[in-house]
Design a protein around this motif. Structure first.
Motif, PDB file in Angstrom:
ATOM      1  N   LYS A  53      -9.121  -1.345  -7.438  1.00 13.52           N
ATOM      2  CA  LYS A  53      -9.644  -1.762  -6.147  1.00 13.52           C
ATOM      3  C   LYS A  53      -8.476  -2.130  -5.249  1.00 13.52           C
ATOM      4  CE  LYS A  53     -13.038  -4.720  -3.921  1.00 13.52           C
ATOM      5  NZ  LYS A  53     -14.073  -5.746  -4.100  1.00 13.52           N
ATOM      6  N   PRO A  54      -8.275  -1.410  -4.144  1.00 11.19           N
ATOM      7  CA  PRO A  54      -7.141  -1.690  -3.269  1.00 11.19           C
ATOM      8  C   PRO A  54      -7.155  -3.129  -2.788  1.00 11.19           C
ATOM      9  CG  PRO A  54      -8.223   0.349  -2.640  1.00 11.19           C
ATOM     10  CD  PRO A  54      -9.115  -0.328  -3.633  1.00 11.19           C
TER      11      PRO A  54
ATOM     12  N   LEU B 201     -12.166   4.144   3.031  1.00 11.08           N
ATOM     13  CA  LEU B 201     -12.676   3.822   1.702  1.00 11.08           C
ATOM     14  C   LEU B 201     -14.130   3.382   1.745  1.00 11.08           C
ATOM     15  CD1 LEU B 201      -9.590   1.754   0.489  1.00 11.08           C
ATOM     16  CD2 LEU B 201      -9.994   4.200   0.214  1.00 11.08           C
TER      17      LEU B 201
ATOM     18  N   ARG C 217      -7.229   2.068   5.547  1.00  9.61           N
ATOM     19  CA  ARG C 217      -5.811   1.859   5.262  1.00  9.61           C
ATOM     20  C   ARG C 217      -5.024   2.812   6.153  1.00  9.61           C
ATOM     21  NH1 ARG C 217      -8.236  -1.615   3.225  1.00  9.61           N
ATOM     22  NH2 ARG C 217      -8.241  -2.296   1.041  1.00  9.61           N
TER      23      ARG C 217
ATOM     24  N   LEU D  71      -6.488   6.265   5.223  1.00  6.26           N
ATOM     25  CA  LEU D  71      -7.495   6.321   4.166  1.00  6.26           C
ATOM     26  C   LEU D  71      -8.745   5.564   4.598  1.00  6.26           C
ATOM     27  CD1 LEU D  71      -5.175   5.663   1.115  1.00  6.26           C
ATOM     28  CD2 LEU D  71      -6.562   7.716   1.415  1.00  6.26           C
TER      29      LEU D  71
ATOM     30  N   LEU E 266       0.820  -1.209   0.000  1.00  6.61           N
ATOM     31  CA  LEU E 266       0.000   0.000   0.000  1.00  6.61           C
ATOM     32  C   LEU E 266       0.854   1.258   0.000  1.00  6.61           C
ATOM     33  CD1 LEU E 266      -2.728  -1.033   2.565  1.00  6.61           C
ATOM     34  CD2 LEU E 266      -2.805  -1.151   0.072  1.00  6.61           C
TER      35      LEU E 266
ATOM     36  N   PRO F 109       0.935   2.945  -4.033  1.00  7.62           N
ATOM     37  CA  PRO F 109      -0.345   2.790  -4.700  1.00  7.62           C
ATOM     38  C   PRO F 109      -0.352   3.287  -6.132  1.00  7.62           C
ATOM     39  CG  PRO F 109      -0.385   4.662  -3.225  1.00  7.62           C
ATOM     40  CD  PRO F 109       0.922   3.974  -3.015  1.00  7.62           C
TER      41      PRO F 109
ATOM     42  N   ILE G  70     -14.185   9.145  -0.248  1.00  7.61           N
ATOM     43  CA  ILE G  70     -12.911   8.699   0.298  1.00  7.61           C
ATOM     44  C   ILE G  70     -12.352   9.807   1.174  1.00  7.61           C
ATOM     45  CG2 ILE G  70     -10.516   8.111  -0.264  1.00  7.61           C
ATOM     46  CD1 ILE G  70     -11.527   6.776  -2.800  1.00  7.61           C
TER      47      ILE G  70
ATOM     48  N   SER H 224      -5.404   5.497  -7.378  1.00  4.46           N
ATOM     49  CA  SER H 224      -5.088   4.089  -7.139  1.00  4.46           C
ATOM     50  C   SER H 224      -5.962   3.469  -6.059  1.00  4.46           C
ATOM     51  CB  SER H 224      -3.619   3.948  -6.734  1.00  4.46           C
ATOM     52  OG  SER H 224      -2.777   4.366  -7.784  1.00  4.46           O
ATOM     53  N   TYR H 225      -6.660   4.305  -5.311  1.00  2.79           N
ATOM     54  CA  TYR H 225      -7.577   3.811  -4.280  1.00  2.79           C
ATOM     55  C   TYR H 225      -9.036   4.007  -4.694  1.00  2.79           C
ATOM     56  CZ  TYR H 225      -3.488   3.546  -1.280  1.00  2.79           C
ATOM     57  OH  TYR H 225      -2.262   3.224  -0.747  1.00  2.79           O
TER      58      TYR H 225
ATOM     59  N   THR I  23     -16.378   0.614  -4.729  1.00  3.10           N
ATOM     60  CA  THR I  23     -15.231   1.228  -5.399  1.00  3.10           C
ATOM     61  C   THR I  23     -15.300   1.024  -6.911  1.00  3.10           C
ATOM     62  OG1 THR I  23     -13.934  -0.788  -5.030  1.00  3.10           O
ATOM     63  CG2 THR I  23     -13.722   0.972  -3.391  1.00  3.10           C
TER      64      THR I  23
END
Length: 419
Positions: A51-52, A139, A122, A137, A27, A30, A179, A213-214, A143
């Motif tokens: 999607k993380p 979320l 995160r 983060l 992570l 990202p 987010i 990226s998230y 997503t």
């Protein structure tokens, strides 16, 4: 902007690696992803939503991180006490703070459990090389499409600020498809105001360049700060505007910031230094934080906005919305009123929203812990999702948040709050 907001507004046209970071090394990068050919690629704005990856930490790792976070919070408190010394003002407020925390503890425990164990949080993503250059983060569940983003700078009297203070806000907004990135930064004495502004700007830069990226939309980022964090974020905002107006090279752009939300902030330090002294944040400490009395004007966003030499930079600012409770004794609401007037006089798009009788913590803590309809949250969502009929309809039909603390405890906390 929603009709409720309009009725309440005054008319008017931002080191070391901890256990979580070490456990979530995937992570920390990202902006990289595996392409279809099997090669590691840098993610571009045109790539498909990302999607993380799920969290892979064990229960022991989670508990270890919780212990580390608790240690840090305890250390921050001890540092604060060391700098305050012996004085009846802070001692009385410290005792009130203890009682206040006990009253709200049922809510803190539930939010803490979410913070440490939710797979949608995160924690401690690294954004820079300095100590405390971390962000959390929050979320949304969905997503599948790019989401709007709130970059949040927490408060804490410039001494005990910490990214986890934004957990409740992060949880509430994530439930509404937003987010939230809570930015940590060096506090005093680890750093002074210049360091805090630099850290916050670097955290915002990281968000602007990597939030896609998230699952975030890098062109729908909203900057928000609370209390001392509102002051720091406003300093960053104006500093960035000045740099862009001069054509200086920067790592992020104000064009990505759609709104600045300032919650219970102080923006003219010359007017506040004596007020803070009388409330226990003694002058010698405050001036040390702000790098001396001669720097108070430099780090006062209201005075910067009134400076005629800064006028070319004002056009770079996003819309600015200042929230404040009229019952706030830590930072009186006149601070936001004066800043809004200064911004409007300079040609900025600024709006003031006052909440009758609300204290420094009502809007940020007691009201969200109460559950049900949250006035501040409604106002923020109406701005973030403005123009998105689907998101607004989803918000309107979403179940209301459940109560986390009994009403009698919240009312008593309101009365004895030291803030």
């Amino acid at each position: 902007m929603g009709s409720d907001l309009g009725r309440r507004a005054t008319a008017g046209s931002g080191a070391g690696t901890d256990s979580s970071a070490a456990g979530d090394s995937d992570l920390e990068r990202p902006f990289l992803w595996w392409g279809s050919s099997g090669s590691l690629r840098r993610r571009g704005s045109g790539d498909l939503p990302f999607k993380p990856p799920p969290r892979r930490q064990s229960f022991r790792q989670e508990m270890g991180h919780a212990a580390a976070e608790t240690y840090l919070i305890t250390r921050l408190t001890i540092i604060l006490l060391q700098y305050l010394g012996v004085g009846y003002r802070w001692i009385s407020r410290f005792l009130a703070l203890g009682f206040y925390a006990v009253l709200l503890m049922p809510g803190f425990i539930q939010v803490g459990y979410y913070y440490f164990f939710s797979k949608h949080v995160r924690r401690s993503v690294i954004y820079g090389e300095q100590p405390r250059n971390r962000l959390d983060l929050y979320l949304p569940l969905d997503t599948s499409t790019p989401k709007p983003v709130v970059a949040f700078v927490t408060g804490g009297a410039w001494i005990i600020g910490y990214k986890a203070w934004g957990a409740l806000l992060g949880k509430r907004l994530a439930e509404r498809d937003v987010i939230v990135a809570c930015i940590d930064y060096r506090n005093f004495p680890q750093g002074t105001i210049s360091d805090m502004i630099k850290d916050a700007s670097q955290g915002i830069s990281y968000i602007c360049n990597n939030v896609a990226s998230y699952g975030g939309d890098p062109n729908r980022i909203h900057l928000m700060g609370q209390s001392a964090g509102a002051h720091i974020a406003a300093c960053v905002l104006l500093d960035q505007a000045v740099k862009q107006s001069k054509g200086e090279k920067t790592t992020w752009s104000l064009s990505q910031i759609k709104t600045y939300f300032g919650l219970s902030g102080g923006y003219n330090l010359l007017k506040l230094v004596d007020h803070f002294h009388n409330r226990g944040l003694y002058r010698r400490i405050f001036l040390s934080i702000m790098e001396g009395e001669e720097s108070l004007q430099l780090f006062s966003p209201e005075l910067t906005a009134r400076d005629k030499s800064v006028e070319p930079a004002i056009s770079y600012l996003p819309q600015i919305i200042l929230f404040h409770g009229t019952g706030d004794y830590s930072i009186p609401s006149i601070a936001s009123e004066d800043f809004a007037n200064a911004l409007k006089s300079a040609g900025a798009q600024a709006r003031l929203v006052l909440y009758e009788g609300k204290t420094h913590t009502d809007l940020f803590l007691q009201d969200p812990l109460r559950g049900g309809r949250d006035e501040l949250l409604e106002d923020i969502i109406s701005v973030i999702h403005a123009g998105d009929a689907v998101a607004l309809a989803k918000h309107a039909t979403a179940p209301q948040a459940r109560r986390l603390v009994p009403e009698w405890q919240l009312k008593l906390a309101h009365e004895i709050s030291p803030f």
